[in-house]
Design a protein around this motif. Structure first.
Motif, PDB file in Angstrom:
ATOM      1  N   LEU A  86     -15.964  57.687 -33.583  1.00 23.16           N
ATOM      2  CA  LEU A  86     -17.485  57.897 -33.889  1.00 23.16           C
ATOM      3  C   LEU A  86     -17.991  56.793 -34.540  1.00 23.16           C
ATOM      4  N   VAL A  87     -17.519  55.767 -35.070  1.00 23.19           N
ATOM      5  CA  VAL A  87     -17.953  54.542 -35.666  1.00 23.19           C
ATOM      6  C   VAL A  87     -17.539  53.282 -35.101  1.00 23.19           C
ATOM      7  N   ASP A  88     -17.217  53.508 -33.712  1.00 22.57           N
ATOM      8  CA  ASP A  88     -16.502  52.511 -33.059  1.00 22.57           C
ATOM      9  C   ASP A  88     -17.466  51.963 -32.229  1.00 22.57           C
ATOM     10  N   PRO A  89     -17.929  50.549 -32.447  1.00 24.12           N
ATOM     11  CA  PRO A  89     -18.976  50.008 -31.577  1.00 24.12           C
ATOM     12  C   PRO A  89     -18.576  50.092 -29.867  1.00 24.12           C
ATOM     13  N   ALA A  90     -17.465  49.798 -29.849  1.00 25.36           N
ATOM     14  CA  ALA A  90     -16.809  49.626 -28.483  1.00 25.36           C
ATOM     15  C   ALA A  90     -16.873  50.966 -27.817  1.00 25.36           C
ATOM     16  N   TRP A  91     -16.587  52.017 -28.500  1.00 31.25           N
ATOM     17  CA  TRP A  91     -16.834  53.570 -27.850  1.00 31.25           C
ATOM     18  C   TRP A  91     -18.470  53.571 -27.577  1.00 31.25           C
ATOM     19  N   TRP A  92     -19.317  53.390 -28.444  1.00 32.00           N
ATOM     20  CA  TRP A  92     -20.572  53.706 -28.059  1.00 32.00           C
ATOM     21  C   TRP A  92     -21.087  52.964 -26.885  1.00 32.00           C
ATOM     22  N   ASN A  93     -20.379  51.648 -26.882  1.00 27.32           N
ATOM     23  CA  ASN A  93     -20.788  50.834 -25.875  1.00 27.32           C
ATOM     24  C   ASN A  93     -20.569  51.416 -24.434  1.00 27.32           C
ATOM     25  N   ALA A  94     -19.041  52.285 -24.359  1.00 29.87           N
ATOM     26  CA  ALA A  94     -18.756  52.780 -23.239  1.00 29.87           C
ATOM     27  C   ALA A  94     -19.375  53.870 -23.087  1.00 29.87           C
ATOM     28  N   VAL A  95     -19.696  54.746 -24.011  1.00 30.49           N
ATOM     29  CA  VAL A  95     -20.707  55.915 -23.771  1.00 30.49           C
ATOM     30  C   VAL A  95     -22.034  55.435 -23.080  1.00 30.49           C
ATOM     31  N   LEU A 253     -19.754  60.616 -14.234  1.00 30.36           N
ATOM     32  CA  LEU A 253     -19.302  60.586 -15.789  1.00 30.36           C
ATOM     33  C   LEU A 253     -17.950  60.291 -16.007  1.00 30.36           C
ATOM     34  N   ARG A 254     -17.095  60.343 -15.075  1.00 35.86           N
ATOM     35  CA  ARG A 254     -15.519  60.128 -15.136  1.00 35.86           C
ATOM     36  C   ARG A 254     -15.098  59.085 -14.351  1.00 35.86           C
ATOM     37  N   ILE A 255     -15.941  58.250 -14.083  1.00 35.43           N
ATOM     38  CA  ILE A 255     -15.599  56.960 -13.151  1.00 35.43           C
ATOM     39  C   ILE A 255     -14.451  56.189 -13.805  1.00 35.43           C
ATOM     40  N   PHE A 256     -13.728  55.795 -12.946  1.00 36.15           N
ATOM     41  CA  PHE A 256     -12.324  54.890 -13.497  1.00 36.15           C
ATOM     42  C   PHE A 256     -12.025  54.012 -12.600  1.00 36.15           C
ATOM     43  N   ASP A 257     -11.487  54.355 -11.592  1.00 33.80           N
ATOM     44  CA  ASP A 257     -10.936  53.532 -10.241  1.00 33.80           C
ATOM     45  C   ASP A 257     -11.721  52.410  -9.907  1.00 33.80           C
ATOM     46  N   LYS A 270     -17.422  48.832 -18.973  1.00 34.37           N
ATOM     47  CA  LYS A 270     -16.490  49.709 -19.543  1.00 34.37           C
ATOM     48  C   LYS A 270     -17.126  51.140 -19.686  1.00 34.37           C
ATOM     49  N   THR A 271     -16.496  52.054 -19.161  1.00 39.09           N
ATOM     50  CA  THR A 271     -16.789  53.363 -19.212  1.00 39.09           C
ATOM     51  C   THR A 271     -15.871  54.151 -20.062  1.00 39.09           C
ATOM     52  N   MET A 272     -16.239  55.565 -20.322  1.00 37.87           N
ATOM     53  CA  MET A 272     -15.374  56.209 -21.374  1.00 37.87           C
ATOM     54  C   MET A 272     -13.984  56.578 -20.923  1.00 37.87           C
ATOM     55  N   SER A 273     -13.881  56.797 -19.621  1.00 39.17           N
ATOM     56  CA  SER A 273     -12.574  56.791 -18.971  1.00 39.17           C
ATOM     57  C   SER A 273     -11.735  55.581 -19.066  1.00 39.17           C
ATOM     58  N   ILE A 274     -12.338  54.376 -18.926  1.00 42.29           N
ATOM     59  CA  ILE A 274     -11.524  53.215 -19.019  1.00 42.29           C
ATOM     60  C   ILE A 274     -11.229  52.816 -20.258  1.00 42.29           C
ATOM     61  N   ILE A 275     -12.132  52.928 -21.517  1.00 39.44           N
ATOM     62  CA  ILE A 275     -11.530  52.703 -22.809  1.00 39.44           C
ATOM     63  C   ILE A 275     -10.718  53.613 -23.309  1.00 39.44           C
ATOM     64  N   SER A 276     -10.612  54.947 -22.921  1.00 34.49           N
ATOM     65  CA  SER A 276      -9.855  55.898 -23.338  1.00 34.49           C
ATOM     66  C   SER A 276      -8.449  55.488 -22.757  1.00 34.49           C
TER      67      SER A 276
END
Lengths: 320, 274
Positions: A86-95, A253-257, A270-276
């Motif tokens: 929740l304080v990871d800038p990479a995550w918020w960038n992905a969001v 919202l779940r785009i990955f491939d 980089k999206t949420m699915s990708i970073i996760s």
């Protein structure tokens, strides 16, 4: 249900019980399968997000509470250090990337899909051919379309740069998929190209339910076609459109491939699915990635509930 | 004025068709090019060489990848349909408590972000010992093929008139007989369409295939194509990639065009992207 006179009322009740019992047996394999592949893995993923499990040590994870999400520690100097997704800038960038991508792509797809649907709803020669043509992008596997487009968008030898240069729209070749400024644009182009047909077909199904005489009446009254569209067609098509939009939205919202293949390593796409997945599998931060996937799941669940609640969308089709 | 409108309309139609078809046309064009001609932009066919197609099969395990994809997609669809026929009968034709809730749950599962179950599935697949086998994919693909087939078949069965069942009930047929003798013969078209859509979904799947397989011999086509690379990092073999892409796409496009009416009906009934 009104079975024939040969069945007495007690027989009818018995028949109903028998049918319900059979129904239960018919449902058990499906429910068991869904529990096995959906409910249990979802539960485990959420559980993992509260542990320090790693890929190399799947069973040695310890419960660490919310530490993957957020934890803080106050240093002797009085300074507080926050850690976690929740304080990871990479995550918020992905969001932010995911939300931006989903919103822009679905909006454009809805508009373009509606235009294509209106064209297909008109009667003209070769309509069947056009419908067949728009099915092609839909039928092409996402990975294949990502590869096809990354070839067309290639900076040195790509046809898109060639066309734009010849038309004098751009003065120098653009590295569409590699450049920070255009990577998201490239992803949007490919996604819109691929999924507008789906939108168009759903809109077309909605359009075809609008009775023809409505149009004839408004024609006789001399109402402008644009006005007819916004005042008559759109409200009538709205339920179908709302359902199409939510399906597309969840997909976006779940785009990955597409992004994994078209613009790998670009932080602007980089999206949420990708970073996760990256954290989970590639960086050996299994639990941390699980926390991110759990957040994505929560985000989507909240979005669906809000959408259905605010939009009064009827997904079940029970009221048909 | 009128003719100007007609002209604009047909121009729009032309744009739609060209934009839809051109990328695939260009992929075919590229797949027939070799050597330096690959790096010249052509709008019309200039060369016709099959060498990229030969190379695809010489490099790696592409034939094996195709067979893997066929096997995985067929098994997934067969299993899903098997479970979906009986389940959708129960959901569409029998009234019981909790039916609406169950239907909504099934719909929710079909719209699941697959990443949300990835770590849990990974653990399960490792635990059962099917990591890096086709069974890992068959198991995991059930998460989207099963809800989709159940949902579409339920909407289809719900629309069938009640009379067809009544006669069988009066004759004392059991629910199982009703499904196999009354509904199955009527359901063939719906089964073919749903099966085809689920097949396309399984054929195209990427995330699970990428995560649950790790060697060339077990990969499916989408993963194999995404990993096709040249001798060095900077030498992407575009000709070969396009040949592979054309090879795996042509059968799907042919199937889709043959069944296009049914597919459109199935898509709009399911409302789910195949």
């Amino acid at each position: 249900m009104n079975p024939s006179h040969a069945v007495s009322s007690s027989g009818k009740a018995e028949l109903q019980t028998q049918r319900i019992r059979a129904a239960m047996w018919f449902l058990i394999p499906m429910i068991a399968a869904l529990v096995l592949v959906a409910a249990y893995p979802l539960f485990r993923s959420i559980y993992f997000s509260f542990t320090d499990t790693s890929l190399s040590n799947l069973y040695g994870g310890q419960w660490i509470g919310f530490d993957n999400y957020l934890s803080w520690r106050t240093l002797p100097s009085g300074k507080t250090i926050f850690r976690g997704t929740l304080v990871d800038p990479a995550w918020w960038n992905a969001v932010w990337n995911t939300v931006r991508f989903a919103f822009v792509s679905v909006t454009l797809e809805a508009i373009l899909g509606m235009i294509v649907a209106l064209v297909l709803n008109a009667e003209f020669k070769g309509r069947g051919l056009v419908r067949a043509a728009i099915l092609i992008p839909w039928a092409i596997p996402t990975i294949v379309s990502a590869k096809m487009w990354s070839w067309m968008l290639n900076d040195q030898f790509g046809i898109i740069n060639d066309v734009l240069m010849n038309l004098g729209i751009i003065s120098q070749k653009i590295a569409w998929t590699a450049s920070v400024d255009t990577a998201m644009f490239a992803v949007l182009i490919v996604d819109i190209w691929k999924t507008t047909p789906f939108m168009a077909l759903l809109c077309l199904a909605g359009l075809q339910m609008v009775p023809k005489d409505v149009y004839e009446a408004s024609k006789i009254d001399g109402i402008h076609p644009v006005k007819v569209f916004f005042k008559i067609t759109l409200p009538l098509v709205k339920p179908a459109l709302m359902v199409a939009i939510i399906f597309r939205m969840l997909d976006a919202l779940r785009i990955f491939d597409l992004i994994y293949v078209l613009t790998p390593n670009s932080s602007t796409t980089k999206t949420m699915s990708i970073i996760s997945r990256e954290n989970m599998i590639e960086f050996d931060k299994f639990a941390y990635g699980s926390a991110q996937s759990t957040l994505l799941f929560t985000f989507i669940a909240l979005f669906v509930i809000l959408y259905i609640w605010l939009g009064k969308v009827d997904l079940s089709g029970d009221n048909k | 004025m009128k003719s100007l409108q007609t002209l604009a309309f047909y121009l729009l139609v032309l744009v739609i068709v060209v934009v839809s078809v051109f990328p695939f046309y260009y992929a075919i064009l590229t797949s027939f090019k070799t050597g330096t001609s690959l790096f010249e932009v052509d709008y019309w066919p200039t060369s016709f060489s099959l060498s990229n197609y030969y190379s695809v099969f010489q490099q790696g395990e592409f034939l094996r990848n195709i067979l893997n994809s066929v096997f995985v997609a067929t098994m997934t669809v067969a299993l899903a349909l098997l479970m979906a026929v009986t389940a959708s009968y129960a959901l569409a034709r029998v009234r019981f408590r909790g039916r609406g809730l169950l239907l909504m749950t099934i719909l929710a599962v079909s719209m699941f972000p697959q990443i949300a179950v990835l770590s849990g599935l990974f653990e399960m697949i490792r635990f059962i010992g099917i990591y890096n086998t086709p069974w890992a994919l068959i198991l995991s693909y059930t998460i989207f093929t099963l809800p989709f087939t159940v949902w579409v078949l339920t909407t289809f069965m719900r629309d069938l008139p009640i009379e067809i069942e009544e006669a069988a009930i009066v004759d004392g047929a059991t629910p199982w007989q009703i499904i196999t003798k009354v509904f199955l013969p009527l359901m063939w078209p719906a089964l073919v369409t749903t099966g085809l859509l689920a097949f396309i979904g399984a054929w195209n799947e990427f995330l699970f295939a990428l995560t649950f397989t790790s060697s060339n011999e077990t990969r499916t086509v989408p993963v194999a194509i995404s990993l096709l690379s040249g001798a060095t990092q900077y030498e992407t073999p575009w000709g070969i990639i396009m040949a592979a892409s054309v090879l795996v796409t042509v059968p799907i496009i042919i199937l889709v065009l043959i069944f296009q009416r049914k597919i459109v009906a199935g898509l709009t009934a399911g409302g789910v992207k195949g």
